[in-house]
Design an enzyme around this catalytic site. Structure first.
Site, PDB file in Angstrom:
ATOM      1  CE  LYS A 174      -2.280  -0.981   3.916  1.00 49.09           C
ATOM      2  NZ  LYS A 174      -1.967  -2.354   4.245  1.00 49.09           N
ATOM      3  CG  ASN A 195      -2.828   2.583   7.259  1.00 51.53           C
ATOM      4  OD1 ASN A 195      -3.206   2.573   8.423  1.00 51.53           O
ATOM      5  ND2 ASN A 195      -1.964   1.696   6.785  1.00 51.53           N
ATOM      6  CG  HIS A 255      -4.613  -6.200  10.409  1.00 48.07           C
ATOM      7  ND1 HIS A 255      -3.753  -5.713  11.382  1.00 48.07           N
ATOM      8  CD2 HIS A 255      -4.315  -5.533   9.270  1.00 48.07           C
ATOM      9  CE1 HIS A 255      -2.982  -4.777  10.839  1.00 48.07           C
ATOM     10  NE2 HIS A 255      -3.293  -4.665   9.568  1.00 48.07           N
TER      11      HIS A 255
HETATM   12  N1  UMA Z   1      -7.548   3.379  21.844  1.00 50.49           N
HETATM   13  C1  UMA Z   1      -8.658   3.592  22.653  1.00 50.49           C
HETATM   14  N2  UMA Z   1      -9.586   2.583  22.742  1.00 50.49           N
HETATM   15  C2  UMA Z   1      -9.449   1.383  22.108  1.00 50.49           C
HETATM   16  C3  UMA Z   1      -8.305   1.192  21.282  1.00 50.49           C
HETATM   17  C4  UMA Z   1      -7.368   2.220  21.170  1.00 50.49           C
HETATM   18  O1  UMA Z   1      -8.815   4.644  23.250  1.00 50.49           O
HETATM   19  O2  UMA Z   1     -10.320   0.525  22.244  1.00 50.49           O
HETATM   20  C5  UMA Z   1      -6.584   4.466  21.725  1.00 50.49           C
HETATM   21  C6  UMA Z   1      -5.162   4.099  22.116  1.00 50.49           C
HETATM   22  O3  UMA Z   1      -4.992   4.122  23.505  1.00 50.49           O
HETATM   23  C7  UMA Z   1      -4.348   5.167  21.400  1.00 50.49           C
HETATM   24  C8  UMA Z   1      -5.229   5.530  20.199  1.00 50.49           C
HETATM   25  O4  UMA Z   1      -6.477   4.866  20.383  1.00 50.49           O
HETATM   26  O5  UMA Z   1      -4.120   6.308  22.174  1.00 50.49           O
HETATM   27  C9  UMA Z   1      -4.559   5.029  18.964  1.00 50.49           C
HETATM   28  O6  UMA Z   1      -5.370   5.148  17.833  1.00 50.49           O
HETATM   29  P1  UMA Z   1      -4.949   4.398  16.500  1.00 50.49           P
HETATM   30  O7  UMA Z   1      -4.448   3.027  16.835  1.00 50.49           O
HETATM   31  O8  UMA Z   1      -6.070   4.499  15.532  1.00 50.49           O
HETATM   32  O9  UMA Z   1      -3.639   5.198  16.056  1.00 50.49           O
HETATM   33  P2  UMA Z   1      -3.387   6.508  15.184  1.00 50.49           P
HETATM   34  O10 UMA Z   1      -2.182   7.153  15.758  1.00 50.49           O
HETATM   35  O11 UMA Z   1      -4.599   7.334  15.028  1.00 50.49           O
HETATM   36  O12 UMA Z   1      -2.931   5.848  13.809  1.00 50.49           O
HETATM   37  C10 UMA Z   1      -3.890   5.433  12.844  1.00 50.49           C
HETATM   38  C11 UMA Z   1      -3.383   4.150  12.181  1.00 50.49           C
HETATM   39  N3  UMA Z   1      -3.188   3.117  13.194  1.00 50.49           N
HETATM   40  C12 UMA Z   1      -3.831   1.937  13.128  1.00 50.49           C
HETATM   41  O13 UMA Z   1      -4.572   1.639  12.244  1.00 50.49           O
HETATM   42  C13 UMA Z   1      -3.550   0.955  14.227  1.00 50.49           C
HETATM   43  C14 UMA Z   1      -2.055   4.423  11.495  1.00 50.49           C
HETATM   44  O14 UMA Z   1      -1.689   3.265  10.753  1.00 50.49           O
HETATM   45  C15 UMA Z   1      -2.223   5.578  10.509  1.00 50.49           C
HETATM   46  O15 UMA Z   1      -0.960   5.912   9.957  1.00 50.49           O
HETATM   47  C16 UMA Z   1      -2.808   6.796  11.200  1.00 50.49           C
HETATM   48  O16 UMA Z   1      -4.045   6.436  11.861  1.00 50.49           O
HETATM   49  C17 UMA Z   1      -3.142   7.915  10.203  1.00 50.49           C
HETATM   50  O17 UMA Z   1      -4.141   7.529   9.301  1.00 50.49           O
HETATM   51  C18 UMA Z   1      -0.598   2.495  11.308  1.00 50.49           C
HETATM   52  C19 UMA Z   1      -0.913   1.009  11.207  1.00 50.49           C
HETATM   53  O18 UMA Z   1      -0.261   0.221  11.865  1.00 50.49           O
HETATM   54  C20 UMA Z   1       0.674   2.755  10.525  1.00 50.49           C
HETATM   55  N4  UMA Z   1      -1.888   0.611  10.365  1.00 50.49           N
HETATM   56  C21 UMA Z   1      -2.215  -0.781  10.154  1.00 50.49           C
HETATM   57  C22 UMA Z   1      -1.338  -1.382   9.061  1.00 50.49           C
HETATM   58  O19 UMA Z   1      -0.825  -0.620   8.221  1.00 50.49           O
HETATM   59  O20 UMA Z   1      -1.202  -2.619   9.023  1.00 50.49           O
HETATM   60  C23 UMA Z   1      -3.686  -0.899   9.736  1.00 50.49           C
END
Ligand code: UMA
Length: 468
Positions: A119, A142, A189
């Site tokens: 991606k 993402n 996932h």
């Molecule tokens: N949280 C809660 N309740 C929950 C679960 C989590 O409050 O039940 C909180 C955590 O404590 C944390 C926050 O949510 O503080 C994190 O949110 P998030 O995991 O959505 O992280 P972001 O920083 O917003 O990053 C997200 C994407 N992360 C995920 O999908 C896990 C980032 O992708 C992305 O770059 C960013 O939004 C901007 O769009 C990362 C990822 O690992 C790189 N993606 C996966 C992948 O590529 O395989 C899908």
């Protein structure tokens, strides 16, 4: 979407949550944010939110916080079946993801790219092809910059290139890309989606709102993608590195060719495969997909060629780091699932020292066995998944037994793995970090893991210079 004076709850205070909360506030909403982390853990995020008059809940999601909201915006990392969300949904609460919120405000056409692997490379290259083709491209999703943060950057004439994940697609409603690309679908996932079918269904939602004047770009070499063609109303364009396609981007006599048979039966030669600067068959697929998206938006063949020729590997994706005593070190920290590791292994014929492990995502590592036997000299396991991996992959004690299975070394940490590999690797060998796991057990994220890999390799290279 009118946000003025609406009560909006943002769930999750990562990059998406912070950007969404500030955006919503700037558009007149009454915003609350909620996160399971403690106030201490969120000490960097909280002040700016409070300064903007946003209410902050930390240390858990209170049931009452979710009541009486006009809209709930969830971060991608928050599972859609989290209890407070189920509860809110059961009483008719409107729940959308950050991508959906962004889509309501982004001005230009969207090219959305999803898939289990490739991606980020494809999204970055598509942005560069569009820029070379004279478009004002903005790139995010993402890949790192939340889509909602692009709203301020984008102008009416912009083309928005978004990397979208299955997590993000689970919470769309009207999101409608002009061009929707699915690169491949292989198990990933499963800890969140539970089944491969549910994961595939989430990915296929990229096409859900497309219409006949939109484009769906699919991988003709991937059976799950082929089956998806029936799930879109858009015009289907294919890409394939193995066969000729009637409509889309394929390879013919060593040349990348784009064909639009529905239109004027146009066939355009884009460039020679030999001109591609990136390693690996999977990168040819990524390039074909980006070429297809660029051509569909109207980029001229010579501009597409120029962008591909000048394209450098994206950081942490099969990134060459250094050669030490004839041994090449590659950082593929973004190989966070088994399929990505397979693709990385397929990029090197033999003599690989492979670093595997991290946080398990419910994967089956035994599917690596054939390639391990054919191409890998030694495996180094690290992180929380090490024991599971060691149980599932076949190994031999000495590494050169008749079975041909590689020796498996329990290294625990990345540093230890690199030191051990550096001590035994011979000129012509490759040391490859392609861990098949998430990074969160030992690192902040995959970028951090890749950065640490590069720092240790640089230190080993320095030490070597001193020794010489
Ligand atoms: N949280 C809660 N309740 C929950 C679960 C989590 O409050 O039940 C909180 C955590 O404590 C944390 C926050 O949510 O503080 C994190 O949110 P998030 O995991 O959505 O992280 P972001 O920083 O917003 O990053 C997200 C994407 N992360 C995920 O999908 C896990 C980032 O992708 C992305 O770059 C960013 O939004 C901007 O769009 C990362 C990822 O690992 C790189 N993606 C996966 C992948 O590529 O395989 C899908």
């Amino acid at each position: 979407m009118d946000l003025n004076n609406k009560r909006v709850l943002v769930v999750g205070l990562g990059k998406s949550g912070v950007a969404s909360a500030l955006f919503l506030k700037a558009h007149g909403a009454r915003v609350t944010v909620s996160d399971t982390k403690t106030g201490d853990e969120l000490h960097n995020e909280i002040p700016v939110l409070l300064d903007h008059g946003i209410t902050v809940e930390t240390g858990g999601h209170g049931e009452r916080t979710f009541r009486g909201q006009d809209l709930i915006v969830v971060s991608p990392g928050v599972p859609v079946d989290a209890p407070p969300l189920l509860q809110a949904r059961s009483v008719g609460g409107e729940i959308i993801g950050e991508i959906e919120l962004a889509a309501q405000f982004l001005p230009g056409p969207i090219i959305a790219i999803t898939g289990s692997n490739g991606k980020t490379t494809t999204t970055t290259l598509t942005g560069e092809i569009l820029t070379a083709g004279g478009f004002a491209a903005v790139v995010g999703g993402n890949i790192g910059t939340p889509a909602i943060a692009l709203v301020e950057q984008a102008k009416a004439e912009s083309v928005i290139v978004l990397e979208v994940s299955s997590f993000q697609l689970e919470t769309i409603r009207t999101f409608r890309p002009k061009v929707g690309v699915v690169l491949n679908v292989t198990p990933d996932h499963l800890d969140r989606h539970r089944t491969f079918e549910a994961y595939t269904d989430a990915k296929a939602r990229i096409f859900e709102n497309q219409q006949a004047d939109d484009f769906a770009v699919l991988n003709a070499d991937d059976p799950t993608c082929v089956a998806m063609a029936s799930r879109t109303r858009a015009q289907v364009f294919w890409f394939s590195r193995q066969k000729e396609v009637k409509q889309g981007a394929g390879v013919r006599d060593g040349n990348i060719v784009f064909r639009d048979s529905a239109g004027k039966n146009v066939q355009r030669e884009i460039m020679q495969v030999a001109e591609i600067p990136l390693k690996g068959a999977h990168n040819l697929e990524n390039i074909l997909a980006a070429v297809c998206a660029g051509a569909l938006m109207g980029c001229a063949p010579e501009k597409i060629r120029q962008a591909v020729r000048e394209f450098k590997a994206v950081e942490h994706r099969l990134e060459f780091v250094a050669t030490i005593r004839g041994v090449d070190y590659y950082n593929d920290s973004k190989a966070t699932n088994v399929d990505a590791t397979i693709k990385a292994l397929e990029s090197f014929p033999t003599n690989i020292h492979l670093i595997l492990g991290g946080k398990d995502k419910g994967s089956d590592y035994s599917v690596l066995n054939e390639l391990l036997r054919q191409r890998v000299k030694r495996v180094y396991t690290i992180g929380a998944a090490a024991e599971k991996i060691e149980k599932q992959i076949a190994s031999s004690k000495g590494g050169d037994s008749q079975s041909g299975h590689p020796e498996v070394v329990h290294a625990e940490t990345l540093e230890n793995a690199l030191r051990k590999a550096n001590a035994v690797a011979q000129p012509g060998d490759v040391v490859l970090l392609a861990p098949a796991c998430a990074s969160f057990d030992q690192f902040k994220n995959y970028e951090h893991r890749g950065q640490v890999f590069k720092e240790i390799v640089s230190a080993l290279a320095e030490a070597e210079k001193i020794r010489v």
